[in-house]
Design a protein around this motif. Structure first.
Motif, PDB file in Angstrom:
ATOM      1  N   ARG A 181     -10.734   5.021  -6.601  1.00 38.06           N
ATOM      2  CA  ARG A 181     -11.121   4.709  -8.337  1.00 38.06           C
ATOM      3  C   ARG A 181     -11.009   6.007  -9.112  1.00 38.06           C
ATOM      4  NH1 ARG A 181     -16.133   1.550  -9.653  1.00 38.06           N
ATOM      5  NH2 ARG A 181     -17.442   2.652 -11.090  1.00 38.06           N
TER       6      ARG A 181
ATOM      7  N   TRP B  97      -8.750   5.738 -11.153  1.00 37.73           N
ATOM      8  CA  TRP B  97      -8.111   4.665 -12.439  1.00 37.73           C
ATOM      9  C   TRP B  97      -7.610   5.467 -13.642  1.00 37.73           C
ATOM     10  CZ3 TRP B  97     -12.567   1.208 -10.601  1.00 37.73           C
ATOM     11  CH2 TRP B  97     -12.477   0.377  -8.992  1.00 37.73           C
TER      12      TRP B  97
ATOM     13  N   GLN C 174       0.793  -0.776  -0.323  1.00 33.00           N
ATOM     14  CA  GLN C 174      -0.370   0.310  -0.205  1.00 33.00           C
ATOM     15  C   GLN C 174       0.961   1.204  -0.139  1.00 33.00           C
ATOM     16  OE1 GLN C 174      -3.703  -0.163  -0.376  1.00 33.00           O
ATOM     17  NE2 GLN C 174      -3.712   1.745  -0.915  1.00 33.00           N
TER      18      GLN C 174
ATOM     19  N   LYS D 120      -7.487  -2.166  -8.516  1.00 30.53           N
ATOM     20  CA  LYS D 120      -8.690  -1.549  -8.397  1.00 30.53           C
ATOM     21  C   LYS D 120      -8.471  -1.786  -6.679  1.00 30.53           C
ATOM     22  CE  LYS D 120     -11.625  -2.130 -12.283  1.00 30.53           C
ATOM     23  NZ  LYS D 120     -12.763  -2.330 -13.448  1.00 30.53           N
ATOM     24  N   ARG D 121      -7.953  -2.371  -6.352  1.00 36.20           N
ATOM     25  CA  ARG D 121      -8.147  -2.187  -5.083  1.00 36.20           C
ATOM     26  C   ARG D 121      -7.202  -2.177  -4.283  1.00 36.20           C
ATOM     27  NH1 ARG D 121      -7.928  -8.149  -5.803  1.00 36.20           N
ATOM     28  NH2 ARG D 121     -10.327  -9.588  -5.577  1.00 36.20           N
ATOM     29  N   LEU D 122      -6.074  -1.164  -5.040  1.00 32.97           N
ATOM     30  CA  LEU D 122      -4.904  -0.825  -4.363  1.00 32.97           C
ATOM     31  C   LEU D 122      -5.470   0.854  -4.450  1.00 32.97           C
ATOM     32  CD1 LEU D 122      -1.590  -2.440  -5.476  1.00 32.97           C
ATOM     33  CD2 LEU D 122      -2.468  -1.943  -2.751  1.00 32.97           C
TER      34      LEU D 122
ATOM     35  N   GLN E 285      -5.925 -10.859 -13.669  1.00 37.92           N
ATOM     36  CA  GLN E 285      -6.251 -10.324 -11.600  1.00 37.92           C
ATOM     37  C   GLN E 285      -5.763  -9.667 -11.768  1.00 37.92           C
ATOM     38  OE1 GLN E 285      -7.185 -12.727  -9.591  1.00 37.92           O
ATOM     39  NE2 GLN E 285      -6.155 -11.177  -8.350  1.00 37.92           N
TER      40      GLN E 285
ATOM     41  N   THR F  72       0.752  -6.237  -8.214  1.00 39.23           N
ATOM     42  CA  THR F  72       0.151  -7.999  -7.962  1.00 39.23           C
ATOM     43  C   THR F  72       0.744  -9.270  -8.282  1.00 39.23           C
ATOM     44  OG1 THR F  72      -1.723  -8.840 -10.028  1.00 39.23           O
ATOM     45  CG2 THR F  72       0.163  -7.401 -10.790  1.00 39.23           C
TER      46      THR F  72
ATOM     47  N   GLU G   1      -6.361  -6.094 -12.746  1.00 39.96           N
ATOM     48  CA  GLU G   1      -6.717  -5.094 -12.899  1.00 39.96           C
ATOM     49  C   GLU G   1      -7.501  -5.486 -11.433  1.00 39.96           C
ATOM     50  OE1 GLU G   1     -11.210  -4.185 -14.795  1.00 39.96           O
ATOM     51  OE2 GLU G   1      -9.901  -5.455 -16.342  1.00 39.96           O
ATOM     52  N   ARG G   2      -7.899  -6.217 -11.069  1.00 39.29           N
ATOM     53  CA  ARG G   2      -8.939  -6.601 -10.235  1.00 39.29           C
ATOM     54  C   ARG G   2      -7.725  -5.840  -8.941  1.00 39.29           C
ATOM     55  NH1 ARG G   2     -10.166 -12.481 -11.019  1.00 39.29           N
ATOM     56  NH2 ARG G   2     -12.612 -12.664 -11.472  1.00 39.29           N
ATOM     57  N   ASP G   3      -6.217  -6.853  -8.713  1.00 37.58           N
ATOM     58  CA  ASP G   3      -5.546  -5.725  -7.794  1.00 37.58           C
ATOM     59  C   ASP G   3      -5.146  -4.841  -7.649  1.00 37.58           C
ATOM     60  OD1 ASP G   3      -5.319  -8.325  -6.652  1.00 37.58           O
ATOM     61  OD2 ASP G   3      -3.676  -9.416  -7.934  1.00 37.58           O
TER      62      ASP G   3
END
Length: 211
Positions: free
Chosen positions: A170, A173, A4, A165-167, A159, A152, A161-163
């Motif tokens: 929004r 992006w 993070q 987006k979590r980090l 995968q 990631t 993209e998902r990681d």
């Protein structure tokens, strides 16, 4: 740094390096952006921008493009590679846009991804850059750098993209995905840096001297 912390550092530094993020593909509408992104598959943005003026001079709306013979489209876009598949997709999606969507590019991920030649990455670019909908299109540059920066462990772009987006927030992006692409092309290329030499890799992973 923890993951993070790396993400926060990258967000700040990329904003400093690339406060402006012009869209690399030349276009004048959601439709022309859609076509340009489709053409960019396995092709450089520079080459796409050399090809699209002739294509869009011929037809820059789905209503016009649907009447252009596929062979004529193919002849123009041949330098972009995969021209048989791409020309067929351009012709067919143009007909679908006219017949099912009133000649408009739909502002919907699912409807975009139903179009021939349009995958999730292409849909994400159009949603982000034409309609301002938060999306995080992941191309090879972003996948490579996200892995290199240890954001990631994903083995594929889905995968990754998902990681990401979590980090990241929004609201960052749409700009951030371009900033990462710009940085990857300019500094942290596949050959020039192995995660140790470029500016950001050095900042993220430089080992502090032992005391």
């Amino acid at each position: 740094m923890l993951k993070q912390q790396r993400a926060a550092h990258l967000l700040r530094r990329l904003e400093e390096l690339y406060p402006e993020t012009p869209i690399p593909l030349d276009h004048t509408s959601p439709y022309t952006l859609l076509i340009a992104v489709l053409l960019s598959a396995q092709c450089t943005d520079v080459r796409v921008n050399l090809v699209t003026p002739a294509l869009f001079a011929l037809a820059d709306t789905p209503e016009k493009m649907m009447h252009v013979p596929v062979e004529e489209i193919r002849a123009i876009i041949r330098p972009c590679g995969l021209s048989p598949r791409k020309s067929a997709a351009i012709s067919e999606l143009s007909k679908i846009l006219v017949e099912k969507h009133g000649g408009q590019v739909p502002r919907d991920f699912g409807l975009l991804e139903e179009l021939p030649g349009v995958g999730h990455k292409t849909a994400s670019v159009v949603m982000a850059q034409s309609f301002g909908v938060p999306a995080f299109p992941v191309d090879t540059h972003i996948h490579r750098l996200a892995t290199r920066w240890k954001l990631t462990s994903g083995k594929n772009v889905i995968q990754t993209e998902r990681d990401l987006k979590r980090l990241f927030p929004r609201d960052s992006w749409n700009k951030l995905h371009l900033q990462i692409i710009f940085y990857g092309r300019e500094y942290c290329t596949a050959r020039a840096c192995d995660g140790k030499f470029c500016l950001l890799c050095t900042e993220l992973f430089a080992k502090k001297p032992s005391i």
